[in-house]
Design a protein around this motif. Sequence first.
Motif, mmCIF file in Angstrom:
data_model
loop_
_atom_site.group_PDB
_atom_site.id
_atom_site.type_symbol
_atom_site.label_atom_id
_atom_site.label_comp_id
_atom_site.label_asym_id
_atom_site.label_seq_id
_atom_site.Cartn_x
_atom_site.Cartn_y
_atom_site.Cartn_z
ATOM 1 N N ILE A 19 39.993 31.342 57.359
ATOM 2 C CA ILE A 19 40.318 29.921 56.993
ATOM 3 C C ILE A 19 41.809 30.117 55.334
ATOM 4 O O ILE A 19 43.064 30.216 55.585
ATOM 5 C CB ILE A 19 39.662 29.024 56.426
ATOM 6 C CG1 ILE A 19 39.160 28.673 57.930
ATOM 7 C CG2 ILE A 19 40.583 27.632 56.181
ATOM 8 C CD1 ILE A 19 37.784 27.869 57.318
ATOM 9 N N LYS A 22 45.633 32.368 56.104
ATOM 10 C CA LYS A 22 46.452 31.433 57.062
ATOM 11 C C LYS A 22 46.413 30.326 56.048
ATOM 12 O O LYS A 22 48.691 29.567 55.585
ATOM 13 C CB LYS A 22 46.341 30.645 58.333
ATOM 14 C CG LYS A 22 47.309 30.262 59.155
ATOM 15 C CD LYS A 22 46.984 29.941 60.673
ATOM 16 C CE LYS A 22 47.624 29.483 61.387
ATOM 17 N NZ LYS A 22 47.052 29.113 62.489
ATOM 18 N N TYR A 23 45.489 29.113 55.246
ATOM 19 C CA TYR A 23 45.541 28.174 54.854
ATOM 20 C C TYR A 23 45.624 27.597 52.989
ATOM 21 O O TYR A 23 46.321 26.785 52.705
ATOM 22 C CB TYR A 23 45.110 26.867 55.572
ATOM 23 C CG TYR A 23 45.272 26.941 56.811
ATOM 24 C CD1 TYR A 23 46.210 25.987 57.775
ATOM 25 C CD2 TYR A 23 44.035 27.567 57.735
ATOM 26 C CE1 TYR A 23 46.337 25.904 59.013
ATOM 27 C CE2 TYR A 23 44.657 27.507 59.131
ATOM 28 C CZ TYR A 23 45.793 26.562 59.440
ATOM 29 O OH TYR A 23 45.578 26.503 60.949
ATOM 30 N N ASN A 203 42.030 20.922 60.898
ATOM 31 C CA ASN A 203 42.541 20.440 62.094
ATOM 32 C C ASN A 203 41.870 21.146 62.775
ATOM 33 O O ASN A 203 40.368 21.940 62.900
ATOM 34 C CB ASN A 203 44.093 21.098 61.941
ATOM 35 C CG ASN A 203 44.231 22.997 61.523
ATOM 36 O OD1 ASN A 203 43.210 23.104 62.017
ATOM 37 N ND2 ASN A 203 45.404 23.075 61.189
ATOM 38 N N GLN A 204 42.331 21.613 64.323
ATOM 39 C CA GLN A 204 41.279 21.984 64.960
ATOM 40 C C GLN A 204 41.479 23.536 65.102
ATOM 41 O O GLN A 204 40.065 24.644 65.472
ATOM 42 C CB GLN A 204 41.741 21.958 66.647
ATOM 43 C CG GLN A 204 41.346 22.875 67.345
ATOM 44 C CD GLN A 204 41.736 22.038 69.028
ATOM 45 O OE1 GLN A 204 43.216 21.825 69.513
ATOM 46 N NE2 GLN A 204 41.725 23.248 69.717
ATOM 47 N N GLU A 205 41.854 24.773 64.258
ATOM 48 C CA GLU A 205 41.318 25.693 63.699
ATOM 49 C C GLU A 205 41.080 26.201 63.435
ATOM 50 O O GLU A 205 39.492 26.457 63.249
ATOM 51 C CB GLU A 205 42.760 26.778 63.833
ATOM 52 C CG GLU A 205 42.630 28.517 63.370
ATOM 53 C CD GLU A 205 44.070 28.821 63.237
ATOM 54 O OE1 GLU A 205 44.189 29.860 63.650
ATOM 55 O OE2 GLU A 205 44.659 27.765 62.943
ATOM 56 N N THR A 208 37.032 24.749 64.013
ATOM 57 C CA THR A 208 36.818 25.874 65.003
ATOM 58 C C THR A 208 36.119 26.843 64.480
ATOM 59 O O THR A 208 35.082 27.444 65.121
ATOM 60 C CB THR A 208 37.446 26.224 65.666
ATOM 61 O OG1 THR A 208 38.177 25.269 66.947
ATOM 62 C CG2 THR A 208 37.014 27.088 67.236
ATOM 63 N N ILE A 209 36.621 27.426 63.369
ATOM 64 C CA ILE A 209 36.498 29.129 62.832
ATOM 65 C C ILE A 209 35.118 28.180 62.160
ATOM 66 O O ILE A 209 34.222 29.287 62.147
ATOM 67 C CB ILE A 209 37.711 28.876 61.246
ATOM 68 C CG1 ILE A 209 38.790 29.544 62.459
ATOM 69 C CG2 ILE A 209 36.806 30.371 60.573
ATOM 70 C CD1 ILE A 209 40.027 29.977 61.318
#
Length: 252
Positions: A19, A22-23, A203-205, A208-209
């Motif tokens: 996470i 990317k974020y 968010n969804q990603e 989900t992780i």
Amino acid sequence: MKPPFRIAVLECAQPMPSIQEKYGTYGDIFRVLLQLGADTLGMPEVVSSRKGLEVSKWDVVYKQEYPSLEDVDAVLMSGSQFTAFHDDPWILKLVDYTKKILEQRRVRVLGVCFGHQIIARAMGAKVGQNADGWEIAVTPMDLTAKGKELFKVDRLNIHQMHRDIAFEHPEGVEALGSSPVCSVQGMYARGRLISVQGHPEFNQEIETIIIKARHAQGIFTDALFEDAMGRVGNHHDGAEVSVAFLRFLLED
């Protein structure tokens, strides 16, 4: 309060490596959420993603660093995999810092998940592990009249990732909503604090992780995992929560 808003994000944990790659850290993730809320608010002459937001981030776990209250207008406490009712030294320091903010009237407090529970604890409410278990993925939140007024929706859909809860509303706050698993889903006191148990910044990603990782670790059962994965892609109202946070800061 008038912009520019100097908002200090207290990072009460670090995201999982995939996470974070990317974020960024939670300060970065909340900066994006607040920018989304600023643009959704529809007051570009007052605040937008390009104007009126000064977001800083502070590692209160590993570095135990905090902003001076003279240098900020609001403090936003993030979620965490840690436990808000434990007495680890850094948690006790965070609770004391929160009490200090709540004792004055200029700097305002925003809380999310763990941060929401820390606010409740700092105000004397009971916080602990929920006997009803985990609440995860996008979940409808039934709103009180005040919740509907602040979020501008009749029902709030929000990502959840928690087993700990605040069992009661502290004295002097207004309830914002509830769910079948958690009766204290949000708190509000005009000019002082606003908090939610859910995760508007996810968010969804991201969700989900975390769900997949905790299932692989055996924290989530197969049944819990399958149910969560069936809801993780549902519409969620993170933008509405962010807008409510900014309206709260704009209140006189």
